[in-house]
Write a protein that holds these residues in place. Structure first.
Motif, PDB file in Angstrom:
ATOM      1  N   ALA A 316     -37.766 -14.748 -16.825  1.00 14.67           N
ATOM      2  CA  ALA A 316     -38.761 -14.316 -17.400  1.00 14.67           C
ATOM      3  C   ALA A 316     -39.761 -13.461 -16.572  1.00 14.67           C
ATOM      4  O   ALA A 316     -39.979 -14.129 -15.380  1.00 14.67           O
ATOM      5  N   LEU A 317     -40.573 -12.605 -17.276  1.00  8.60           N
ATOM      6  CA  LEU A 317     -41.568 -11.922 -16.436  1.00  8.60           C
ATOM      7  C   LEU A 317     -42.911 -12.275 -16.957  1.00  8.60           C
ATOM      8  O   LEU A 317     -42.894 -12.116 -18.385  1.00  8.60           O
ATOM      9  N   ILE A 318     -43.969 -12.856 -16.121  1.00 12.65           N
ATOM     10  CA  ILE A 318     -45.283 -13.394 -16.910  1.00 12.65           C
ATOM     11  C   ILE A 318     -46.261 -13.121 -15.959  1.00 12.65           C
ATOM     12  O   ILE A 318     -46.452 -13.160 -14.809  1.00 12.65           O
ATOM     13  N   PRO A 319     -47.076 -12.155 -16.772  1.00 17.95           N
ATOM     14  CA  PRO A 319     -48.648 -11.999 -15.973  1.00 17.95           C
ATOM     15  C   PRO A 319     -49.191 -13.081 -15.323  1.00 17.95           C
ATOM     16  O   PRO A 319     -49.297 -14.197 -16.217  1.00 17.95           O
ATOM     17  N   THR A 320     -49.420 -13.193 -14.301  1.00 22.87           N
ATOM     18  CA  THR A 320     -50.317 -14.327 -13.720  1.00 22.87           C
ATOM     19  C   THR A 320     -51.571 -14.753 -14.376  1.00 22.87           C
ATOM     20  O   THR A 320     -52.202 -15.696 -14.208  1.00 22.87           O
ATOM     21  N   LYS A 321     -52.281 -13.549 -15.033  1.00 19.05           N
ATOM     22  CA  LYS A 321     -53.340 -13.960 -15.698  1.00 19.05           C
ATOM     23  C   LYS A 321     -53.119 -14.288 -17.072  1.00 19.05           C
ATOM     24  O   LYS A 321     -54.377 -14.629 -17.863  1.00 19.05           O
ATOM     25  N   HIS A 322     -51.862 -14.500 -17.687  1.00 18.10           N
ATOM     26  CA  HIS A 322     -51.593 -15.204 -18.957  1.00 18.10           C
ATOM     27  C   HIS A 322     -52.230 -16.446 -18.985  1.00 18.10           C
ATOM     28  O   HIS A 322     -52.105 -17.233 -18.190  1.00 18.10           O
ATOM     29  N   PRO A 323     -52.678 -16.775 -20.300  1.00 13.94           N
ATOM     30  CA  PRO A 323     -53.315 -18.014 -20.399  1.00 13.94           C
ATOM     31  C   PRO A 323     -52.417 -19.135 -20.183  1.00 13.94           C
ATOM     32  O   PRO A 323     -51.350 -19.222 -20.803  1.00 13.94           O
ATOM     33  N   GLY A 324     -52.594 -20.152 -19.314  1.00 15.66           N
ATOM     34  CA  GLY A 324     -51.876 -21.036 -18.970  1.00 15.66           C
ATOM     35  C   GLY A 324     -51.277 -21.202 -17.598  1.00 15.66           C
ATOM     36  O   GLY A 324     -50.809 -22.104 -17.176  1.00 15.66           O
ATOM     37  N   VAL A 325     -51.261 -20.075 -17.227  1.00 16.01           N
ATOM     38  CA  VAL A 325     -50.391 -19.872 -15.755  1.00 16.01           C
ATOM     39  C   VAL A 325     -51.326 -20.413 -14.905  1.00 16.01           C
ATOM     40  O   VAL A 325     -52.608 -19.950 -14.772  1.00 16.01           O
ATOM     41  N   VAL A 326     -51.037 -21.267 -14.142  1.00 18.91           N
ATOM     42  CA  VAL A 326     -51.804 -22.108 -13.003  1.00 18.91           C
ATOM     43  C   VAL A 326     -51.286 -21.487 -11.485  1.00 18.91           C
ATOM     44  O   VAL A 326     -50.231 -22.009 -11.337  1.00 18.91           O
ATOM     45  N   THR A 327     -52.035 -20.897 -10.762  1.00 21.72           N
ATOM     46  CA  THR A 327     -51.597 -20.333  -9.451  1.00 21.72           C
ATOM     47  C   THR A 327     -52.285 -21.241  -8.421  1.00 21.72           C
ATOM     48  O   THR A 327     -53.368 -21.719  -8.291  1.00 21.72           O
ATOM     49  N   GLY A 328     -51.271 -22.200  -7.838  1.00 20.75           N
ATOM     50  CA  GLY A 328     -52.074 -23.330  -6.835  1.00 20.75           C
ATOM     51  C   GLY A 328     -52.653 -22.744  -5.625  1.00 20.75           C
ATOM     52  O   GLY A 328     -52.584 -21.592  -5.456  1.00 20.75           O
ATOM     53  N   ARG A 329     -52.779 -23.883  -4.888  1.00 22.94           N
ATOM     54  CA  ARG A 329     -53.445 -23.510  -3.606  1.00 22.94           C
ATOM     55  C   ARG A 329     -52.369 -23.090  -2.619  1.00 22.94           C
ATOM     56  O   ARG A 329     -51.238 -23.256  -2.916  1.00 22.94           O
ATOM     57  N   ARG A 330     -52.718 -22.727  -1.489  1.00 24.14           N
ATOM     58  CA  ARG A 330     -51.517 -22.159  -0.511  1.00 24.14           C
ATOM     59  C   ARG A 330     -50.677 -23.395   0.177  1.00 24.14           C
ATOM     60  O   ARG A 330     -51.441 -24.000   0.641  1.00 24.14           O
ATOM     61  N   HIS A 331     -49.395 -22.888   0.391  1.00 24.67           N
ATOM     62  CA  HIS A 331     -48.542 -23.573   1.637  1.00 24.67           C
ATOM     63  C   HIS A 331     -49.075 -23.041   2.770  1.00 24.67           C
ATOM     64  O   HIS A 331     -49.350 -21.715   2.868  1.00 24.67           O
ATOM     65  N   TRP A 332     -48.927 -23.724   4.035  1.00 27.46           N
ATOM     66  CA  TRP A 332     -48.932 -23.192   5.168  1.00 27.46           C
ATOM     67  C   TRP A 332     -47.481 -23.136   6.143  1.00 27.46           C
ATOM     68  O   TRP A 332     -47.363 -24.311   6.785  1.00 27.46           O
ATOM     69  N   PRO A 333     -46.829 -22.386   5.909  1.00 22.79           N
ATOM     70  CA  PRO A 333     -45.260 -22.313   6.599  1.00 22.79           C
ATOM     71  C   PRO A 333     -45.269 -21.857   8.027  1.00 22.79           C
ATOM     72  O   PRO A 333     -45.399 -20.843   8.391  1.00 22.79           O
ATOM     73  N   LEU A 334     -45.393 -22.933   8.681  1.00 24.79           N
ATOM     74  CA  LEU A 334     -45.107 -22.771  10.293  1.00 24.79           C
ATOM     75  C   LEU A 334     -45.881 -21.758  10.918  1.00 24.79           C
ATOM     76  O   LEU A 334     -45.380 -21.089  11.669  1.00 24.79           O
ATOM     77  N   ASN A 335     -47.333 -21.632  10.593  1.00 28.58           N
ATOM     78  CA  ASN A 335     -48.014 -20.526  11.167  1.00 28.58           C
ATOM     79  C   ASN A 335     -47.634 -19.194  11.285  1.00 28.58           C
ATOM     80  O   ASN A 335     -48.138 -18.179  11.750  1.00 28.58           O
ATOM     81  N   ALA A 336     -46.813 -18.971  10.055  1.00 30.15           N
ATOM     82  CA  ALA A 336     -46.375 -17.606   9.653  1.00 30.15           C
ATOM     83  C   ALA A 336     -47.471 -17.025   8.562  1.00 30.15           C
ATOM     84  O   ALA A 336     -47.520 -15.914   8.571  1.00 30.15           O
ATOM     85  N   VAL A 337     -48.093 -18.297   8.027  1.00 32.45           N
ATOM     86  CA  VAL A 337     -49.214 -17.706   7.041  1.00 32.45           C
ATOM     87  C   VAL A 337     -49.122 -16.517   6.372  1.00 32.45           C
ATOM     88  O   VAL A 337     -50.137 -16.216   6.055  1.00 32.45           O
ATOM     89  N   PHE A 338     -47.814 -16.298   5.885  1.00 31.55           N
ATOM     90  CA  PHE A 338     -47.813 -15.506   4.802  1.00 31.55           C
ATOM     91  C   PHE A 338     -48.388 -16.086   3.397  1.00 31.55           C
ATOM     92  O   PHE A 338     -48.183 -17.231   3.394  1.00 31.55           O
ATOM     93  N   GLN A 339     -48.407 -15.153   2.350  1.00 30.18           N
ATOM     94  CA  GLN A 339     -48.772 -15.880   1.127  1.00 30.18           C
ATOM     95  C   GLN A 339     -47.721 -16.446   0.503  1.00 30.18           C
ATOM     96  O   GLN A 339     -46.679 -16.031   0.374  1.00 30.18           O
ATOM     97  N   ASN A 340     -47.967 -17.931   0.242  1.00 27.27           N
ATOM     98  CA  ASN A 340     -46.810 -18.848  -0.160  1.00 27.27           C
ATOM     99  C   ASN A 340     -47.411 -19.944  -0.722  1.00 27.27           C
ATOM    100  O   ASN A 340     -48.455 -20.412  -0.314  1.00 27.27           O
ATOM    101  N   GLY A 341     -47.076 -20.403  -1.939  1.00 26.15           N
ATOM    102  CA  GLY A 341     -47.795 -21.365  -2.697  1.00 26.15           C
ATOM    103  C   GLY A 341     -46.992 -21.713  -3.954  1.00 26.15           C
ATOM    104  O   GLY A 341     -45.920 -21.278  -4.318  1.00 26.15           O
ATOM    105  N   PRO A 342     -47.498 -22.891  -4.583  1.00 27.36           N
ATOM    106  CA  PRO A 342     -47.235 -23.240  -5.934  1.00 27.36           C
ATOM    107  C   PRO A 342     -47.577 -22.608  -7.316  1.00 27.36           C
ATOM    108  O   PRO A 342     -48.605 -22.007  -6.963  1.00 27.36           O
ATOM    109  N   THR A 343     -46.908 -22.605  -8.118  1.00 29.29           N
ATOM    110  CA  THR A 343     -47.234 -22.196  -9.429  1.00 29.29           C
ATOM    111  C   THR A 343     -46.782 -23.179 -10.437  1.00 29.29           C
ATOM    112  O   THR A 343     -45.762 -23.884 -10.312  1.00 29.29           O
ATOM    113  N   SER A 344     -47.628 -23.123 -11.649  1.00 28.67           N
ATOM    114  CA  SER A 344     -47.212 -24.273 -12.732  1.00 28.67           C
ATOM    115  C   SER A 344     -47.842 -23.774 -14.202  1.00 28.67           C
ATOM    116  O   SER A 344     -48.568 -22.613 -14.091  1.00 28.67           O
ATOM    117  N   GLY A 345     -47.439 -24.232 -15.063  1.00 27.26           N
ATOM    118  CA  GLY A 345     -47.920 -23.867 -16.344  1.00 27.26           C
ATOM    119  C   GLY A 345     -47.272 -25.287 -17.205  1.00 27.26           C
ATOM    120  O   GLY A 345     -46.154 -25.744 -17.202  1.00 27.26           O
TER     121      GLY A 345
END
Length: 829
Positions: A316-345
């Motif tokens: 499914a496709l869910i807008p991240t501003k939809h109520p209940g969608v939680v965008t977590g803090r960032r992971h740090w993948p081996l100094n590549a520092v591209f945007q990466n992290g957890p999400t939950s709901g």
């Protein structure tokens, strides 16, 4: 008598290779017995015995009704009993995608002319312009040092450039506002960005690979396409796709994220939808995403959808501003520092319309994902590995050619040449594989097996290339700083190894696990017949597949022996192949026959347990993979108009791959449960002994010299990467100094006699001291002003290349975090 028997053996092998039917066999057997009788090679009793032994079984097989009663029906019963169980996830993985050249390699008789007739990958004028302009501009804006130390991301200006210039919509059709670039162009963009900045490459790669845009294009409803695709193309939406859960990993069947079908309120109306709970990690672009692609396990306990209570994996496709969608803090993948992290709901209600493809695609998510993996596995990850490997080869070969130790360039040391040869040979094959896999996708294929081969072997060889580069540049490689072109890549290599199917999983379970069933011409048909509930149809289909399979095995047995006895001379090659490469085509044809035979014997001996014998299946996959890599390399040589200067790269890589394929076969045989079958197969496939050796030292030396020689051949090896400016980038300085080497060597050679006569002191190893030496040579009239400028430029740019960055006591971290807006000019030598 001997001649008569030789005719029997030769005729039998020929008929096996031609795969003739039972009636043809019967006629040939009777003719051979008759000739033996009339020429007194055999008396009447022998002829009668031979007719009973040979012709009666053949006649029983030739008569369809007798064959099905006596052989096919019992064989079908046995097959059904030994057929291993298969989960829905495994079935979807096997059935997803298409087969291509991998099926030819499985056949034991690859059709080389079919491969050679495919046109080389090319770019349109629009694509070439975008690559030369927008991609080059983005490369100039970013680099690994600034993104990892100062920004921990792309800087805001680069992000805006990516959105404004359409980088996020490269695969989206023009009708939705996208670029509609080819898979090859997609590959070229990722490769070029990866030669400059991994964060930029990954940030562009993900939206154009496995993600919402790819899934929408193939499975989305028209309403979903019209809403999302233009917004994705314009960069108004940043997508991510969430698949991996902490306790499921690569086992999609065990996804704990659940969506329960229910009714709920959405935009003031009661609608049918899902109440979804999820917890995902490792999700690239999740911290900045505006739309979340989500895979979850759908449950319908109340049968509101009117079907199964457990429909299966759903996307499914869910807008991240939809109520209940939680965008977590960032992971740090081996100094590549591209945007990466957890999400939950937790119990987030989404309407049914948000399922990609609507209600019709509920429960079909895993199949959707498997079929769309080709872009990420066949295009993005191999392209990024080729990109940073080209950068590594370019920088390392220039460094080795310039850096002097013991009064000679280190690139002349045999130990260094050994490492350089691995780098150049592997890169040539990696790039060939990238190009051929892109060609498959552009041809409309969804190459599940080929994509796994490309992902695993190109990323693994990329690791080898960078590790060798680090060994060559030594201390410079382990000291961080903007002048170190390899350190960040060295740190980040495990990312490509890990994502989109970790390499251990890909090698042990996917390449051969899918290939043995999908690419084999009969196994899937036999499995389908065995699972058919219509007994008459099942018997007919199994009869056709089973005896086709036996004929297939016999043909590959004959080919393996004949090709082995002839040292490959009788194996197939394309009619228009270059004379210098014909031996390699024949080698692949021979190894293809041996591989097919070994595969069928392995499946017969191990049966269903082969599924769990991961070491054996991985080695069988290695054989298939090496044959595919060689095929791609040979095609590249043809596509590049048979450049003889590139022949050392081709020969090194192909010989290395043939040796690896042979060793993988031997490792399978060494670990076979039945030693007698193992020994018989080894003698049968290699009757004259082992055929393939590692590349020679002479060949390795030729590769190393070619890499350290400015010119068209080296340019082709590292083509289409970003070329930084010599005044603002140490990598660019190295290339500038490297290109001056032929003139420098010519001048130094001319001055050798003056040095020998004591007119000039020996050439200093220090490039800084070389300037004073240049001045003295000019003062004595030994060089002119232009020649001194060449030597001074070489000393200047070469010194920048060999220098190592240094910092203050606090490593200048405060200064580094000031987020530089303009490139810093390199210091003067």
């Amino acid at each position: 008598m001997i001649l008569w028997l030789v005719v029997f053996v030769a005729g039998a092998l020929a008929l096996m290779m031609m795969r003739v039917g039972a009636w043809t066999w019967l006629v040939a057997e009777l003719a051979w017995i008759w000739v033996g009788g009339v020429t007194d090679q055999a008396n009447a009793i022998v002829c009668i015995l031979l007719a009973i032994i040979l012709c009666v079984p053949t006649l029983l097989i030739a008569i369809k009704s007798v064959r099905q009663t006596l052989i096919t029906r019992p064989a079908l019963d046995v097959f059904r009993k030994i057929l291993p169980s298969m989960s829905d996830t495994e079935r979807d993985a096997i059935e997803a995608g298409t087969v291509w050249w991998d099926a030819d390699l499985f056949s034991g008789k690859p059709d080389w002319n079919k491969l050679m007739q495919l046109p080389p990958p090319t770019l349109t004028a629009e694509e070439q312009s975008f690559l030369d302009n927008e991609v080059t501009q983005l490369c100039a804006m970013v680099n690994d040092w600034d993104t990892t130390v100062a920004w921990q991301d792309l800087q805001p200006e680069a992000w805006q450039f990516v959105k404004d210039k359409g980088f996020l919509g490269m695969i989206i059709p023009k009708q939705y506002g996208g670029k509609q670039f080819s898979a090859y162009m997609h590959s070229q963009v990722i490769m070029k960005l990866s030669s400059r900045c991994s964060v930029a490459a990954i940030s562009v790669m993900v939206p154009n690979s496995l993600g919402p845009a790819e899934l929408l294009l193939h499975y989305g409803t028209e309403e979903q396409k019209n809403h999302y695709l233009p917004r994705l193309a314009r960069g108004e939406e940043i997508p991510c796709f969430a698949l991996t859960s902490p306790y499921a990993g690569s086992d999609a069947a065990a996804i704990p994220d659940v969506g329960v079908v229910c009714k709920g309120m959405h935009e003031g109306k009661e609608v049918l939808g899902f109440r979804v709970t999820w917890n995902k990690r490792y999700i690239t672009l999740a911290p900045v995403a505006t739309v979340l692609g989500l895979a979850f396990r759908a449950l319908d306990p109340d049968h509101l959808l009117g079907g199964n209570a457990e429909p299966g994996i759903t996307c499914a496709l869910i807008p991240t501003k939809h109520p209940g969608v939680v965008t977590g803090r960032r992971h740090w993948p081996l100094n590549a520092v591209f945007q990466n992290g957890p999400t939950s709901g937790d119990n987030v209600f989404i309407p049914l319309d948000w399922v990609i493809g609507g209600q019709a695609q509920v429960g079909k998510g895993w199949r959707m994902l498997m079929e769309c993996l080709a872009a990420g596995r066949a295009i993005s990850l191999p392209s990024s590995s080729v990109g940073f490997s080209k950068m590594a080869v370019r920088g390392t070969s220039a460094y080795a050619a310039m850096r002097r130790q013991f009064k000679i360039a280190i690139g002349k040391f045999e130990g260094i040449q050994e490492a350089l040869a691995r780098m150049g040979g592997n890169l040539y094959m990696m790039d060939a594989t990238r190009r051929m896999s892109s060609l498959a996708v552009d041809a409309g294929e969804k190459p599940s097996v080929i994509s796994a081969i490309s992902k695993y072997h190109v990323t693994e060889r990329g690791r080898i290339v960078v590790n060798d580069g680090m060994d060559v540049i030594g201390g410079k490689g382990i000291c961080m700083g903007p002048g170190n072109f390899l350190a960040r890549v060295y740190q980040q290599i495990p990312i490509a190894i890990t994502v989109e199917g970790a390499n251990i999983l890909t090698r042990c379970l996917i390449i051969f696990g899918q290939g043995a069933i999908r690419c084999h011409p009969y196994v899937l048909k036999e499995m389908a017949a065995a699972n058919d509930t219509d007994h008459d149809r099942a018997l007919g289909d199994f009869d056709k597949a089973f005896f086709g399979h036996l004929s297939f095995v016999a043909a590959n047995m004959a080919r393996s022996l004949v090709f082995g006895l002839s040292a490959g001379l009788l194996a197939g090659a394309p009619t228009n192949a270059a004379e210098e490469t014909r031996v390699y085509y024949r080698a692949v044809s021979r190894m293809s026959a041996c591989f097919s035979l070994l595969t069928d014997v392995s499946m017969l001996v191990l049966g269903g347990s082969l599924k769990f014998r991961e070491r054996i299946s991985a080695r069988l996959g290695d054989v298939l993979s090496q044959l595919y890599l060689i095929s791609a390399t040979l095609k590249r040589y043809e596509d590049d108009s048979r450049q003889r200067d590139d022949l050392p790269y081709l020969e090194w890589s192909v010989q290395d791959a043939l040796y690896r394929a042979q060793e993988a076969m031997l490792e399978v045989l060494d670990n076979f449960p039945n030693p007698f079958i193992s020994l018989a197969l080894r003698i049968w496939m290699f009757p004259l002994g082992l055929s393939y050796r590692k590349p020679s030292d002479r060949l390795a030396g030729a590769v190393a010299v070619a890499m350290q020689t400015p010119g068209a051949s080296r340019d082709r090896l590292v083509a289409d990467v970003y070329q930084p400016d010599a005044e603002t980038d140490p990598l660019g300085s190295g290339e500038r100094a490297f290109n001056l080497l032929p003139q420098v060597h010519e001048i130094e050679t001319r001055l050798k006699q003056s040095i020998k006569d004591g007119v000039l002191p020996p050439i200093p190893q220090s490039l800084i001291e070389m300037r004073r030496w240049n001045a003295r040579a000019m003062e004595q009239g030994l060089i002119n002003a232009d020649e001194r400028l060449v030597l001074d430029d070489f000393a200047h740019y070469g010194d920048i290349t060999v220098q190592v960055d240094d910092f203050g006591p606090d490593l200048d971290m405060g200064k580094a975090l000031q987020k530089p807006q303009e490139p810093v000019l390199i210091r003067s030598a």
